[in-house]
Design a protein around this motif. Structure first.
Motif: not given
Length: 274
Positions: A245-253
């Motif tokens: 569900w995370a967006r591109a470049g995001e490290c979190d869930g």
């Protein structure tokens, strides 16, 4: 305490949008999202009802997470760790003998007990569902036992390579420190903590005082707490819950209540009004 307001303002200036977002999820998990607001029934000043702190804060997120963790990793439900093959499996070429498998299983069981592996997994799933990510740093204590240290992911910034492997973890955050000034008076100041873990070393910096808004101070290396491990890999595990569900470049869930903050507020205010 003199200097407290300025110290808190300096600390707030160093918070990134990511940190603010993750801390919001954490507050809604712990039920502390209304701290600092006026009392619901007896406010000291005239403020709208929805800007006060509800009298009842129902722990719906914490309760849901606790039930799911118990169902998935609770007593008697944790997956069995074994190197042995099943009754319907055959692996004559690479499989271990029964004696070797039993010996290795005993080692794994003792290692898991020393490292509190079951508790660590439960805490990690609890944190990941509540804030979106969990991070665990592994090391050896003074007695030579393997230990796991949970890190607040809102203050940790991971770096991954093209294959998705963790190659660097930087932990940094501001905090307000009380100290004894001249004539024994207590003062407050904003300090900055930093720790960098990579495939070669675990570098801890001495806390440095923040002097200007939005500018991270550069501290000196704390040689007593820095370790050159030379493992060739980062001794950390980063787990993002529902990573898809995370967006591109995001490290979190994505925490379980990411899209339910308004509904949680409505529940608390509705119960308080009733």
């Amino acid at each position: 305490v003199k200097g407290a307001a300025q110290a808190h303002a300096l600390a707030a200036s160093l918070y990134t949008p990511r940190t603010v977002r993750l801390e919001t999820f954490e507050h809604y998990t712990k039920g502390t999202q209304y701290e600092g607001r006026e009392d619901f029934l007896s406010p000291s000043r005239d403020v709208p009802l929805l800007e006060r702190a509800p009298t009842i804060v129902y722990p719906v997120v914490e309760s849901a997470i606790r039930q799911h963790v118990d169902m998935a990793l609770g007593e008697g439900r944790f997956p069995k760790l074994t190197t042995g093959i099943g009754e319907d499996e055959e692996d004559d070429l690479f499989g271990l003998s029964e004696d070797d498998s039993e010996t290795l299983d005993t080692f794994i069981a003792n290692l898991s007990e020393h490292a509190r592996f079951v508790d660590v997994c439960q805490d990690a799933l609890d944190a990941a569902e509540g804030i979106g990510s969990a991070c665990v740093v592994y090391s050896f204590d003074g007695c030579g036992y393997l230990k796991a240290e949970h890190v607040e992911t809102c203050h940790a910034e991971p770096t991954f390579d093209t294959s998705g492997a963790l190659v660097r973890l930087e932990i940094k955050y501001p905090f307000v420190e009380l100290y004894a000034a001249e004539e024994g008076k207590v003062r407050a100041r904003c300090m900055f903590y930093r720790r960098v873990i990579d495939a070669v070393s675990d570098t801890v910096y001495k806390p440095a005082e923040v002097q200007h808004k939005g500018i991270e101070p550069s501290g000196t290396v704390d040689k007593d707490r820095t370790v050159e491990h030379g493992l060739g890999f980062v001794p950390c595990v980063w787990y993002a819950y529902k990573r898809k569900w995370a967006r591109a470049g995001e490290c979190d869930g994505r925490p379980i209540h990411a899209a339910l903050l308004d509904e949680i507020d409505a529940l608390n205010f509705g119960l308080s009004q009733r």
